[in-house]
Design a protein around this motif. Structure first.
Motif, PDB file in Angstrom:
ATOM      1  N   GLY A   1      45.863  39.636  26.931  1.00  0.00           N
ATOM      2  CA  GLY A   1      45.682  38.996  25.576  1.00  0.00           C
ATOM      3  C   GLY A   1      44.986  37.533  25.383  1.00  0.00           C
ATOM      4  N   LEU A   2      45.744  36.840  26.464  1.00  0.00           N
ATOM      5  CA  LEU A   2      44.919  35.294  26.278  1.00  0.00           C
ATOM      6  C   LEU A   2      43.580  35.294  27.025  1.00  0.00           C
ATOM      7  N   LEU A   3      43.359  36.305  28.029  1.00  0.00           N
ATOM      8  CA  LEU A   3      41.773  35.755  28.771  1.00  0.00           C
ATOM      9  C   LEU A   3      41.345  36.493  27.856  1.00  0.00           C
ATOM     10  N   GLY A   4      41.534  37.734  27.578  1.00  0.00           N
ATOM     11  CA  GLY A   4      40.702  38.651  26.361  1.00  0.00           C
ATOM     12  C   GLY A   4      39.718  37.594  25.529  1.00  0.00           C
ATOM     13  N   ARG A   5      41.299  37.044  24.046  1.00  0.00           N
ATOM     14  CA  ARG A   5      40.876  36.111  23.575  1.00  0.00           C
ATOM     15  C   ARG A   5      39.159  35.244  24.266  1.00  0.00           C
ATOM     16  N   ALA A   6      39.910  34.648  24.725  1.00  0.00           N
ATOM     17  CA  ALA A   6      38.719  33.820  25.527  1.00  0.00           C
ATOM     18  C   ALA A   6      37.376  34.263  25.458  1.00  0.00           C
ATOM     19  N   LEU A   7      37.498  34.970  26.464  1.00  0.00           N
ATOM     20  CA  LEU A   7      36.267  35.997  27.168  1.00  0.00           C
ATOM     21  C   LEU A   7      35.718  36.490  25.511  1.00  0.00           C
ATOM     22  N   SER A   8      36.048  36.595  24.179  1.00  0.00           N
ATOM     23  CA  SER A   8      35.284  36.753  23.416  1.00  0.00           C
ATOM     24  C   SER A   8      35.228  36.255  22.782  1.00  0.00           C
ATOM     25  N   GLU A   9      36.281  34.984  22.237  1.00  0.00           N
ATOM     26  CA  GLU A   9      35.375  33.929  22.217  1.00  0.00           C
ATOM     27  C   GLU A   9      34.236  33.499  22.892  1.00  0.00           C
ATOM     28  N   ALA A  10      34.094  33.585  24.233  1.00  0.00           N
ATOM     29  CA  ALA A  10      32.731  32.963  24.994  1.00  0.00           C
ATOM     30  C   ALA A  10      31.540  33.987  24.567  1.00  0.00           C
TER      31      ALA A  10
ATOM     32  N   ILE B   1      23.399  38.294  29.467  1.00  0.00           N
ATOM     33  CA  ILE B   1      22.836  36.855  30.326  1.00  0.00           C
ATOM     34  C   ILE B   1      22.109  36.321  30.369  1.00  0.00           C
ATOM     35  N   GLY B   2      21.077  37.809  30.520  1.00  0.00           N
ATOM     36  CA  GLY B   2      19.343  37.050  30.810  1.00  0.00           C
ATOM     37  C   GLY B   2      18.507  37.010  31.597  1.00  0.00           C
ATOM     38  N   LEU B   3      19.541  37.050  32.958  1.00  0.00           N
ATOM     39  CA  LEU B   3      19.359  36.585  34.299  1.00  0.00           C
ATOM     40  C   LEU B   3      18.562  37.127  35.058  1.00  0.00           C
ATOM     41  N   PRO B   4      18.083  36.903  35.993  1.00  0.00           N
ATOM     42  CA  PRO B   4      17.268  38.104  36.709  1.00  0.00           C
ATOM     43  C   PRO B   4      17.501  38.571  38.335  1.00  0.00           C
ATOM     44  N   TYR B   5      17.469  39.673  37.602  1.00  0.00           N
ATOM     45  CA  TYR B   5      18.461  41.162  38.515  1.00  0.00           C
ATOM     46  C   TYR B   5      19.716  41.158  37.522  1.00  0.00           C
ATOM     47  N   MET B   6      20.017  40.987  36.768  1.00  0.00           N
ATOM     48  CA  MET B   6      21.269  40.665  36.289  1.00  0.00           C
ATOM     49  C   MET B   6      21.539  40.011  34.264  1.00  0.00           C
ATOM     50  N   ARG B   7      20.663  41.378  33.925  1.00  0.00           N
ATOM     51  CA  ARG B   7      20.796  40.963  32.177  1.00  0.00           C
ATOM     52  C   ARG B   7      22.293  40.792  31.791  1.00  0.00           C
ATOM     53  N   PHE B   8      22.908  41.557  32.090  1.00  0.00           N
ATOM     54  CA  PHE B   8      24.511  41.626  31.548  1.00  0.00           C
ATOM     55  C   PHE B   8      25.581  41.134  32.440  1.00  0.00           C
ATOM     56  N   LEU B   9      26.334  40.343  31.785  1.00  0.00           N
ATOM     57  CA  LEU B   9      27.125  39.931  32.912  1.00  0.00           C
ATOM     58  C   LEU B   9      28.603  40.574  32.439  1.00  0.00           C
ATOM     59  N   GLU B  10      29.431  41.372  34.136  1.00  0.00           N
ATOM     60  CA  GLU B  10      30.418  42.434  33.580  1.00  0.00           C
ATOM     61  C   GLU B  10      31.867  41.804  33.998  1.00  0.00           C
ATOM     62  N   VAL B  11      32.879  41.517  32.952  1.00  0.00           N
ATOM     63  CA  VAL B  11      34.052  41.071  33.704  1.00  0.00           C
ATOM     64  C   VAL B  11      35.034  41.739  33.601  1.00  0.00           C
ATOM     65  N   ASP B  12      35.842  42.293  34.671  1.00  0.00           N
ATOM     66  CA  ASP B  12      37.021  43.312  34.483  1.00  0.00           C
ATOM     67  C   ASP B  12      38.047  42.296  34.743  1.00  0.00           C
ATOM     68  N   ILE B  13      39.414  42.649  34.267  1.00  0.00           N
ATOM     69  CA  ILE B  13      41.047  42.170  34.057  1.00  0.00           C
ATOM     70  C   ILE B  13      41.793  42.873  34.804  1.00  0.00           C
ATOM     71  N   ASN B  14      41.647  43.010  35.946  1.00  0.00           N
ATOM     72  CA  ASN B  14      42.934  44.026  36.681  1.00  0.00           C
ATOM     73  C   ASN B  14      44.636  42.482  36.628  1.00  0.00           C
ATOM     74  N   PHE B  15      45.334  43.536  35.538  1.00  0.00           N
ATOM     75  CA  PHE B  15      46.552  43.538  35.409  1.00  0.00           C
ATOM     76  C   PHE B  15      47.564  44.065  36.651  1.00  0.00           C
ATOM     77  N   SER B  16      46.994  44.768  37.089  1.00  0.00           N
ATOM     78  CA  SER B  16      48.387  45.918  38.118  1.00  0.00           C
ATOM     79  C   SER B  16      47.466  46.096  40.078  1.00  0.00           C
ATOM     80  N   LEU B  17      48.458  46.255  40.208  1.00  0.00           N
ATOM     81  CA  LEU B  17      47.893  46.809  42.012  1.00  0.00           C
ATOM     82  C   LEU B  17      47.531  48.380  42.466  1.00  0.00           C
ATOM     83  N   ASP B  18      48.153  48.592  40.691  1.00  0.00           N
ATOM     84  CA  ASP B  18      47.909  50.209  41.242  1.00  0.00           C
ATOM     85  C   ASP B  18      47.697  50.859  39.323  1.00  0.00           C
ATOM     86  N   TYR B  19      47.727  52.469  39.176  1.00  0.00           N
ATOM     87  CA  TYR B  19      47.326  52.940  38.385  1.00  0.00           C
ATOM     88  C   TYR B  19      48.405  52.785  37.681  1.00  0.00           C
ATOM     89  N   LYS B  20      49.286  52.316  38.286  1.00  0.00           N
ATOM     90  CA  LYS B  20      50.650  52.855  36.801  1.00  0.00           C
ATOM     91  C   LYS B  20      51.248  51.291  36.166  1.00  0.00           C
TER      92      LYS B  20
END
Length: 354
Positions: A130-139, A176-195
């Motif tokens: 949640g903390l990291l998600g809020r920081a990303l949203s604010e950015a 973000i509009g960079l060459p060959y990278m219009r979007f920056l995508e960030v995935d937050i992983n909080f587990s080592l498996d699907y469970k």
């Protein structure tokens, strides 16, 4: 694909190998080219041809397709590294423990142009999501997906389902509009498996981070363990099989890069850490499948991996369906043959007694 086409495909992906059979190049077909692009190995294939001075030995369209992709990879990575620096600055101000994973480091470790990344993966403790998600949203980041070049916001149900069944969030995306990278995508992983299990293991990993290539990431053994866990989560979970994203070769190539030519002492330390974290079988799964797909020989590594699965003969062949609470087994036991199947879902049969 025919047998020789499959052999050529594997050879062109084996960027660490010193062996090269030029006779196979006569089988450089559109089918081989398609598999290279589908598995995100086109840059590696161009690099292998160049290293072995064989660029002129293949059809012009085959060669130029790989060359164009390789050159794009080089340019794309320049944009990607800018994104890594941007996110590193954001994380430094966030106040939570986070480690960058996979492509953020691997794109610098591969030979130039051989590996790109579509996103940046972070590993955090569940309590910090949640903390990291809020920081990303604010950015300026928003949760959703890119479809047909456009941002599509995620529905609340999708956000909840991803957390419950995938051990990661729906991507956070910034235009973000960079060459060959219009979007920056960030995935937050909080587990080592699907469970979403083993938070204590995550705690230990995140308490032992290092700075490598200028970014905060996991130490060598934990970085390998996480790669193995991520590969296992996708290769052995039914939704990923249905999406045909379970055995994409670039994920195995990451392990091939780091595992090939490891010293005996490094292998021992890796397995010690894996067993200590209760992840020995999962690491063995990833190692044995990778070794077969890339035909690399590492006796000490493979011996320890096989020993970890002595009492789990079906572990390499089992797929879990979290939604159905069922398990399935592949009929095709040969890993390379399974990799080339057009429809792996149809190869599964429900497992009895589990």
């Amino acid at each position: 694909m025919q047998k020789k086409e499959k052999e050529l495909f594997k050879q062109l992906c084996s960027f660490r190998s010193d062996r090269f059979d030029k006779e196979l190049l006569q089988h450089a077909s559109p089918a081989v080219l398609g598999h290279l692009f589908f598995n995100r190995m086109q840059g590696a294939a161009y690099s292998v041809l160049k290293k072995n001075e064989c660029l002129g030995a293949v059809n012009r369209e085959f060669r130029n397709s790989l060359k164009g992709a390789y050159e794009q990879n080089v340019e794309r990575n320049r944009s990607f590294f800018q994104c890594v620096r941007l996110l590193s600055g954001l994380l430094a101000q966030c106040g939570c423990s986070a480690a960058m994973l996979k492509g953020a480091l691997l794109c610098r470790l591969y030979p130039e142009g051989c590996r790109t990344a579509n996103d940046i993966d972070l590993l955090v403790h569940p309590r910090d999501v949640g903390l990291l998600g809020r920081a990303l949203s604010e950015a300026g980041f928003r949760q959703g997906n890119i479809r047909n070049g456009a941002f599509i916001p995620a529905a609340r149900r999708e956000i909840i389902e991803s957390k419950l069944t995938r051990g990661e969030t729906v991507p956070y995306i910034l235009e973000i509009g960079l060459p060959y990278m219009r979007f920056l995508e960030v995935d937050i992983n909080f587990s080592l498996d699907y469970k979403n299990s083993a938070p204590d293991v995550l705690e230990r990993m995140l308490n032992d981070t290092v700075v490598n290539e200028g970014i905060v990431t996991l130490n060598r053994s934990d970085f390998l363990i996480h790669l193995a866990c991520h590969l296992y989560k996708e290769a052995a979970t039914l939704p990923w099989v249905k999406m045909k994203r379970d055995m994409t070769l670039y994920k195995y190539a990451d392990l091939y890069l780091l595992l090939d030519r490891m010293s005996d002492s490094e292998i021992s330390e890796f397995f010690r850490c894996a067993e200590e974290r209760g992840l020995g079988k999962i690491c063995a799964f990833a190692i044995l499948q990778t070794a077969e797909l890339f035909d690399f020989k590492a006796p000490a590594l493979l011996t320890q991996a096989k020993e970890a699965l002595l009492e789990e003969k079906d572990f390499l062949h089992r797929v879990v369906s979290p939604g159905e609470k069922k398990t399935y087994l592949y009929r095709t036991r040969d890993i390379t043959e399974r990799f080339f199947l057009d429809d792996r879902v149809s190869d599964l049969q429900e497992e009895d007694g589990r």
